[in-house]
Motif scaffolding. Structure first.
Motif, PDB file in Angstrom:
ATOM      1  N   ASP A 223      61.251 -57.227  40.840  1.00 42.98           N
ATOM      2  CA  ASP A 223      62.118 -57.706  41.922  1.00 42.98           C
ATOM      3  C   ASP A 223      62.286 -56.650  43.007  1.00 42.98           C
ATOM      4  O   ASP A 223      62.236 -56.943  44.203  1.00 42.98           O
TER       5      ASP A 223
ATOM      6  N   LEU B 268      58.616 -55.719  44.775  1.00 47.24           N
ATOM      7  CA  LEU B 268      58.025 -56.777  45.593  1.00 47.24           C
ATOM      8  C   LEU B 268      58.771 -56.965  46.914  1.00 47.24           C
ATOM      9  O   LEU B 268      58.209 -57.509  47.880  1.00 47.24           O
ATOM     10  N   LYS B 269      60.023 -56.532  46.974  1.00 46.74           N
ATOM     11  CA  LYS B 269      60.771 -56.614  48.231  1.00 46.74           C
ATOM     12  C   LYS B 269      60.361 -55.530  49.219  1.00 46.74           C
ATOM     13  O   LYS B 269      60.595 -55.649  50.421  1.00 46.74           O
TER      14      LYS B 269
ATOM     15  N   ASP C 195      57.820 -52.760  51.221  1.00 46.20           N
ATOM     16  CA  ASP C 195      56.547 -52.857  51.930  1.00 46.20           C
ATOM     17  C   ASP C 195      55.887 -51.486  52.047  1.00 46.20           C
ATOM     18  O   ASP C 195      55.062 -51.270  52.934  1.00 46.20           O
TER      19      ASP C 195
ATOM     20  N   LYS D 296      55.898 -65.532  40.255  1.00 48.23           N
ATOM     21  CA  LYS D 296      56.821 -64.655  40.981  1.00 48.23           C
ATOM     22  C   LYS D 296      56.054 -63.769  41.977  1.00 48.23           C
ATOM     23  O   LYS D 296      56.412 -63.657  43.148  1.00 48.23           O
ATOM     24  N   ILE D 297      54.974 -63.161  41.507  1.00 49.29           N
ATOM     25  CA  ILE D 297      54.194 -62.264  42.370  1.00 49.29           C
ATOM     26  C   ILE D 297      53.529 -63.037  43.492  1.00 49.29           C
ATOM     27  O   ILE D 297      53.576 -62.643  44.669  1.00 49.29           O
TER      28      ILE D 297
ATOM     29  N   THR E  16      54.230 -66.033  44.858  1.00 48.60           N
ATOM     30  CA  THR E  16      55.156 -66.574  45.858  1.00 48.60           C
ATOM     31  C   THR E  16      55.742 -65.451  46.719  1.00 48.60           C
ATOM     32  O   THR E  16      55.979 -65.635  47.917  1.00 48.60           O
ATOM     33  N   SER E  17      55.946 -64.285  46.127  1.00 50.05           N
ATOM     34  CA  SER E  17      56.441 -63.154  46.904  1.00 50.05           C
ATOM     35  C   SER E  17      55.413 -62.704  47.924  1.00 50.05           C
ATOM     36  O   SER E  17      55.744 -62.438  49.097  1.00 50.05           O
ATOM     37  N   LEU E  18      54.153 -62.630  47.524  1.00 45.50           N
ATOM     38  CA  LEU E  18      53.101 -62.221  48.455  1.00 45.50           C
ATOM     39  C   LEU E  18      52.954 -63.231  49.593  1.00 45.50           C
ATOM     40  O   LEU E  18      52.753 -62.859  50.753  1.00 45.50           O
TER      41      LEU E  18
ATOM     42  N   SER F 213      55.360 -65.254  50.747  1.00 46.58           N
ATOM     43  CA  SER F 213      56.537 -65.200  51.615  1.00 46.58           C
ATOM     44  C   SER F 213      56.471 -64.010  52.565  1.00 46.58           C
ATOM     45  O   SER F 213      56.954 -64.079  53.696  1.00 46.58           O
ATOM     46  N   LYS F 214      55.866 -62.917  52.138  1.00 45.32           N
ATOM     47  CA  LYS F 214      55.721 -61.745  52.993  1.00 45.32           C
ATOM     48  C   LYS F 214      54.783 -62.010  54.164  1.00 45.32           C
ATOM     49  O   LYS F 214      54.881 -61.373  55.214  1.00 45.32           O
TER      50      LYS F 214
END
Length: 374
Positions: free
Chosen positions: A200, A203-204, A206, A245-246, A248-250, A252-253
């Motif tokens: 968590d 992944l937030k 950068d 999780k990974i 969808t995070s990538l 969204s970025k």
């Protein structure tokens, strides 16, 4: 009579010595000669440029992906993803495979199918020998040219969580790391939670270029109760949720950004036998899934094709091209073309040119009678 007995005994000893020699030659073959990281190797020859134009054929091509996440699931057999277990327990991953947002392969791992030699193969593109089984218990730093060293040299910031074999192989390479030991095989829960608890937060952020995760829980379940254990399904579901999780995070970025896509690679270092062990050459031990997941592949059309079989060593060269890095000098792998098929034909030819030149240099180094074509 004594003379005959002495001759016979000498012949037996000679045959025994030859047999031992042949066994050692086959079991511990001479590896492909390894070039030092800073060893002399000529630059790729330039492509003849069109009239009036200069050529950048000798330069390393720019990266295809802004960031990459490598998720290595220890002992992940190919049928855990592409078989009935995958459809039942990994629905998100199955959806990614079937709807065309990934390129999926079955990667063949050469024996010995234990972790340290497999990490070497994945990062160098070379094929380790059986002597590495002994070294697996106390992995020294990897001095051979490899993807991780090339990334560090290029200034890429890398983060690692998982099996501490990576920390021993690549000391001082990771900006951040948290290693977990693989010796407590009765633990298949906390050993993975110690990796996931970082996700968590990381992944937030950068401030990294390459994130490597090595999950051990599935391997421990295999050692405890085999590939058909009722514990396997829940563990695969856990891994599927982490992939979701990974991914969808990538994604969204990337929203609202005009930038290079991100890449998620899911793979196994080896599989497991029907008894849950590994180290040998049975199908369950040598066949592992290899998935490349990225928004760059969204435009792929047509029905899902049968999964192509490739070599585990092909990952190193493919990731090097994808991240804009030099190909490891000792790599025997080949570029996986589906991963770069979104590029122009000229760019694809350039990548193949680099791969071919590197393999040619390695062949020349290992073949005394090699002669360049005139």
């Amino acid at each position: 009579m004594r003379l005959r007995s002495g001759v016979f005994a000498s012949c037996c000893l000679l045959v025994q010595a030859l047999g031992v020699g042949l066994f050692l030659r086959g079991f511990f073959p001479l590896p492909v000669r390894t070039l030092p990281r800073n060893g002399a190797i000529s630059e790729p020859p330039p492509e003849p440029p069109p009239a009036g134009l200069s050529s950048n054929w000798t330069k390393i091509p720019p990266p295809l992906f802004k960031k990459a996440v490598i998720m290595l699931i220890d002992a992940l057999r190919d049928d855990f993803v592409f078989g009935l277990k995958g459809k039942q327990f990994m629905p998100y991953t199955t959806q990614l495979i079937e709807r065309g947002t990934s390129h999926s392969f079955i990667a063949e791992a050469k024996p010995p199918t234990v972790t340290m030699p497999r990490i070497k193969a994945l990062t160098t593109g070379n094929i380790p020998g059986f002597i590495d089984v002994v070294m697996n218990l106390n992995s020294p730093a990897l001095l051979e040219d490899n993807l991780i060293w090339q990334a560090k040299t290029a200034g890429k910031r890398m983060i690692f969580y998982g099996d501490d074999t990576w920390v021993r192989l690549f000391p001082k390479h990771f900006a951040e790391y948290d290693g977990t030991t693989s010796f407590f095989v009765s633990d298949y829960t906390e050993v993975d939670n110690n990796v996931t608890r970082h996700l968590d937060h990381v992944l937030k952020r950068d401030d990294w270029d390459l994130l490597i995760l090595h999950y051990l829980g599935l391997d421990h379940i295999g050692h405890l109760s085999g590939p058909h254990s009722p514990l396997v399904g829940p563990k695969l579901s856990e891994m599927d949720n982490i992939i979701k999780k990974i991914h969808t995070s990538l994604l969204s970025k990337q929203e609202g950004e005009v930038t290079l896509p991100r890449l998620l690679v899911v793979c196994g270092d080896h599989g497991m036998s029907e008894m849950g062990s590994h180290g040998g050459s049975s199908e369950g031990e040598v066949h592992t899934p290899l998935l490349f997941i990225s928004s760059a592949f969204d435009g792929r059309n047509g029905p899902h094709k049968p999964t192509e079989r490739v070599q585990q060593t092909d990952l190193a060269v493919t990731l090097a091209i994808g991240l804009g890095l030099p190909i490891s000098r000792n790599s025997v792998g080949k570029l996986l073309l589906p991963v770069v098929q979104q590029r122009t034909m000229r760019e694809q030819l350039r990548y193949l040119h680099l791969n071919g030149f590197q393999l040619s240099a390695l062949l020349q180094e290992n073949t005394p009678a090699y002669e360049k074509g005139k």
